[in-house]
Design a protein around this motif. Structure first.
Motif, short mmCIF file in Angstrom:
data_model
loop_
_atom_site.label_atom_id
_atom_site.label_comp_id
_atom_site.label_asym_id
_atom_site.label_seq_id
_atom_site.Cartn_x
_atom_site.Cartn_y
_atom_site.Cartn_z
N PHE A 144 -10.34 -8.23 4.89
CA PHE A 144 -9.13 -9.00 4.66
C PHE A 144 -9.50 -10.48 4.62
CE2 PHE A 144 -7.26 -5.15 4.98
CZ PHE A 144 -6.93 -4.65 6.23
N CYS A 167 -5.30 -0.45 6.01
CA CYS A 167 -4.72 -1.24 4.91
C CYS A 167 -3.20 -1.20 4.95
CB CYS A 167 -5.23 -0.73 3.56
SG CYS A 167 -6.95 -1.17 3.23
N LEU A 197 -1.95 -4.98 5.48
CA LEU A 197 -1.86 -5.66 4.19
C LEU A 197 -0.43 -5.75 3.69
CD1 LEU A 197 -4.93 -4.25 2.22
CD2 LEU A 197 -4.65 -6.55 3.18
N VAL A 256 0.86 -1.18 0.00
CA VAL A 256 0.00 0.00 0.00
C VAL A 256 0.89 1.24 0.00
CG1 VAL A 256 -1.78 1.27 1.25
CG2 VAL A 256 -1.80 -1.24 1.25
N ILE A 273 -7.92 -9.92 -0.56
CA ILE A 273 -8.81 -8.91 0.02
C ILE A 273 -10.10 -8.83 -0.79
CG2 ILE A 273 -7.73 -7.06 -1.32
CD1 ILE A 273 -8.28 -5.15 1.04
#
Length: 148
Positions: free
Chosen positions: A108, A67, A71, A18, A77
């Motif tokens: 998630f 996120c 992530l 991200v 996702i």
């Protein structure tokens, strides 16, 4: 029916980490690509063919921070949102376009412990939206007298 609908639901895997952008007013935006794939068997060659589509996801503020924290590349996702196309002019004066998914909700899907080092603290589900329905809120009591 009058009106229209712009709604996207995707399940895919992150293609990169991200990327965050912070603003002076305190807001932020997170961007990441996800890949969705479809697989079929060719009737002519009898071989398995996989087509992958890439989607640019944009998530804002608290959702973006969640996120970024939980992530990692490769994580699965579920993303819900709307399609947004932006237009800009590049350095050579050409009009350029970019299509993004403006994320309004996400979950998630990668189980804890299966992603990168952040996975040990990751929630199984996270959502920036506030209006989540209560569990079984759509369930109908069999004893109700329905007019139809």
């Amino acid at each position: 029916m009058s009106g229209s609908l712009n709604k996207v639901m995707l399940i895919g895997n992150l293609g990169d980490e991200v990327k965050m952008h912070y603003f002076e007013g305190g807001g932020c935006v997170g961007r990441f690509p996800i890949a969705t794939s479809e697989t079929y068997v060719s009737k002519q060659t009898n071989e398995r063919i996989t087509n992958t589509e890439w989607h640019n996801i944009v998530v804002r503020n608290k959702g973006a921070e969640i996120c970024e924290k939980y992530l990692s590349k490769g994580d699965k996702i579920y993303v819900e949102g709307r399609i947004k196309t932006r237009k800009w002019t590049d350095d050579k004066g050409n009009d350029r376009y970019s299509t993004e998914i403006q994320c309004t909700d996400f979950t998630f899907l990668t189980p804890k412990g299966e992603s990168g080092s952040n996975a040990t603290n990751a929630p199984e589900s996270a959502s920036p939206s506030v209006n989540e329905p209560a569990p079984n809120s759509a369930a109908v009591d069999d004893n109700d007298d329905l007019p139809f």
